[in-house]
Design a protein around this motif. Structure first.
Motif: not given
Ligand code: SAH
Length: 304
Positions: A233-238
């Protein structure tokens, strides 16, 4: 220093419900305000209050947009500059608990009112991102809930850019796998360790335990040693997600699942394309406000 401002307006309970999902054109501001609604007097259940926290003095246009969100736009807002406090903590201190499928997240200012059978976490706002209020965190929780509902199992999980630890905790509780959570920011890892203790998340390297590392992207010996993962899971930025497409995909097992968020609607195509080059195919997209959450699956025929 940019000072924080609070705008207070009367609203209705229906307004408060609606504002949870939609803050209209205010979402397009560079730094959208944090909106908080409360019921000042339980004896008058229809008289609610809206507090909007802005970074910097709100413009006339922003005030008009805020008033237009309410069923009665006529009251004159109370606009105040806040003293030099930790405004993120301040604005989130009263945030309402959130429920995403089986997951329930509340702050210590609210008692745990989780419905029976839910997986509940106490996460306070503070020095790290991720109290469940942001559309990206909520989107990832909803995606994890859907996977759990469809009977998916993951044994080896990575939460990349863990913030408060929230998604790693949720995945671990839902799937029971061994989990590693990383963040580029050492403060986030400190906060995650505190939150893990508060939420009785066992720490360690074994099944049902969580390990924490400070790392930029995949560049940590432990992240490499524990690969390949069956859920990342990676909720970072585009931007960083695109830059790291090769290394993140390489760390995923063939057939493994990847959940990506932190990208805006118009960036989804480019993010999906970057991962398609590494055998990860987009299989689901879940939209919250302007922030889609993507689920990708790595081809079973991929080499690694
Ligand atoms: N997972 C949490 C937090 C998301 S905010 C949630 O969903 O709510 C994004 C987090 O990623 C921040 O804590 C930030 O410090 C971290 N981050 C940003 N770039 C990173 C990188 N290149 N490698 C690892 N972590 C990164």
């Amino acid at each position: 220093m940019v000072t924080s401002w609070r705008v207070t307006l009367p609203c209705t309970k229906a307004d408060a419900e609606r504002l949870k999902d939609d803050i209209g054109p205010l979402a397009l501001l560079d730094t959208p305000p944090v909106l908080m609604t409360s019921e000042p007097d339980p004896k008058r259940p229809d008289d609610w209050q809206l507090d909007a926290y802005f970074e910097g003095r709100p413009t006339k246009a922003a005030l008009a947009q805020l008033r237009a969100l309410l069923s009665d736009p006529t009251p004159v807002p109370l606009v105040e500059e806040l003293a030099d406090e930790d405004w993120v903590t301040l604005s989130q201190a009263g945030l309402e608990p959130i429920t995403e499928g089986r997951f329930h997240i509340h702050a210590s200012t609210h008692p745990d009112s989780a419905p029976a059978g839910s997986i509940s976490f106490l996460i306070d706002a503070g020095r790290a991102f991720g109290t469940g209020q942001h559309a990206t965190t909520a989107g990832c929780l909803a995606m994890l809930d859907g996977l759990a509902g469809s009977g998916a199992h993951f044994r080896n999980i990575l939460d990349l850019g863990t913030g408060t630890g929230v998604l790693g905790f949720a995945a671990m509780r839902a799937f029971g796998g061994r989990t590693i959570a990383s963040d580029i920011d050492p403060v986030s890892i400190e906060v995650t360790a505190e939150n893990a203790a508060i939420n009785h998340i066992p720490m360690g390297r074994g099944p049902g335990q969580m390990e924490l590392v400070v790392a930029t992207g995949m560049s940590h010996r432990r992240l490499q040693q524990r690969a390949p993962y069956d859920l990342i899971i990676a909720n970072i930025l585009a931007g960083p997600l695109i830059d790291m497409a090769a290394e993140i995909s390489a760390a995923l097992k063939p057939g493994g699942t990847l959940i990506l968020a932190g990208l805006l609607d118009h960036q989804a195509g480019n993010v999906a394309k970057a991962y398609a080059r590494h055998a990860c195919r987009l299989v689901q997209r879940l939209d919250r406000e302007d922030w889609p959450t993507l689920r990708l699956v790595k081809s079973r025929n991929a080499r690694k």
